[in-house]
Design a protein around this motif. Structure first.
Motif, PDB file in Angstrom:
ATOM      1  N   ALA A   2       0.827  -1.207   0.000  1.00 44.93           N
ATOM      2  CA  ALA A   2       0.000   0.000   0.000  1.00 44.93           C
ATOM      3  C   ALA A   2       0.858   1.253   0.000  1.00 44.93           C
ATOM      4  N   MET A   3       2.037   1.150   0.593  1.00 47.75           N
ATOM      5  CA  MET A   3       2.919   2.310   0.655  1.00 47.75           C
ATOM      6  C   MET A   3       3.383   2.719  -0.739  1.00 47.75           C
ATOM      7  N   SER A   4       3.655   1.757  -1.616  1.00 52.48           N
ATOM      8  CA  SER A   4       4.091   2.103  -2.965  1.00 52.48           C
ATOM      9  C   SER A   4       2.962   2.754  -3.763  1.00 52.48           C
ATOM     10  N   SER A   5       1.734   2.341  -3.516  1.00 53.98           N
ATOM     11  CA  SER A   5       0.596   2.973  -4.193  1.00 53.98           C
ATOM     12  C   SER A   5       0.431   4.416  -3.742  1.00 53.98           C
ATOM     13  N   ILE A   6       0.623   4.648  -2.462  1.00 54.57           N
ATOM     14  CA  ILE A   6       0.522   6.012  -1.936  1.00 54.57           C
ATOM     15  C   ILE A   6       1.630   6.881  -2.510  1.00 54.57           C
ATOM     16  N   LEU A   7       2.833   6.323  -2.605  1.00 47.28           N
ATOM     17  CA  LEU A   7       3.943   7.086  -3.186  1.00 47.28           C
ATOM     18  C   LEU A   7       3.698   7.408  -4.652  1.00 47.28           C
ATOM     19  N   ARG A   8       3.129   6.464  -5.403  1.00 49.02           N
ATOM     20  CA  ARG A   8       2.805   6.732  -6.805  1.00 49.02           C
ATOM     21  C   ARG A   8       1.757   7.832  -6.919  1.00 49.02           C
ATOM     22  N   LEU A   9       0.743   7.787  -6.063  1.00 49.04           N
ATOM     23  CA  LEU A   9      -0.298   8.814  -6.075  1.00 49.04           C
ATOM     24  C   LEU A   9       0.292  10.176  -5.760  1.00 49.04           C
ATOM     25  N   ILE A  10       1.133  10.238  -4.760  1.00 47.31           N
ATOM     26  CA  ILE A  10       1.756  11.508  -4.385  1.00 47.31           C
ATOM     27  C   ILE A  10       2.645  12.027  -5.513  1.00 47.31           C
ATOM     28  N   SER A  11       3.385  11.137  -6.167  1.00 44.59           N
ATOM     29  CA  SER A  11       4.259  11.586  -7.249  1.00 44.59           C
ATOM     30  C   SER A  11       3.453  12.118  -8.432  1.00 44.59           C
ATOM     31  N   VAL A  12       2.316  11.484  -8.746  1.00 41.34           N
ATOM     32  CA  VAL A  12       1.463  11.985  -9.833  1.00 41.34           C
ATOM     33  C   VAL A  12       0.881  13.349  -9.464  1.00 41.34           C
ATOM     34  N   LEU A  13       0.452  13.500  -8.213  1.00 41.72           N
ATOM     35  CA  LEU A  13      -0.086  14.788  -7.775  1.00 41.72           C
ATOM     36  C   LEU A  13       0.967  15.888  -7.816  1.00 41.72           C
ATOM     37  N   VAL A  14       2.192  15.556  -7.458  1.00 44.59           N
ATOM     38  CA  VAL A  14       3.274  16.549  -7.505  1.00 44.59           C
ATOM     39  C   VAL A  14       3.548  16.966  -8.945  1.00 44.59           C
ATOM     40  N   VAL A  15       3.585  15.996  -9.854  1.00 44.28           N
ATOM     41  CA  VAL A  15       3.803  16.318 -11.276  1.00 44.28           C
ATOM     42  C   VAL A  15       2.682  17.222 -11.782  1.00 44.28           C
TER      43      VAL A  15
END
Length: 72
Positions: A2-15
């Motif tokens: 779940a942590m990797s999914s959260i990191l992917r979501l955060i990275s997309v939001l930052v982009v």
């Protein structure tokens, strides 16, 4: 997992945030130089920023899936 999914979501939001804010500032100043009224320039720049932010997020996700496919 779940942590990797959260990191992917955060990275997309930052982009999306970086591209959106950057494009808004560039588009707004470009339209103001052309002589467009400030209110109209801001609304048009906001529309363009949303569009390019979504395009950047899509391209970022496609790139991440392609990179992940290389390691599988």
């Amino acid at each position: 997992m779940a942590m990797s999914s959260i990191l992917r979501l955060i990275s997309v939001l930052v982009v999306m945030l970086v591209v959106g804010l950057g494009w808004f500032r560039i588009g707004s100043s470009r339209l103001k130089k052309k002589g467009v009224a400030e209110v109209e320039a801001r609304s048009q720049a906001k529309k363009e920023a949303k569009k390019f932010s979504l395009i950047a997020a899509f391209l970022y996700m496609v790139a991440m899936v392609s990179v992940a496919g290389l390691f599988m």
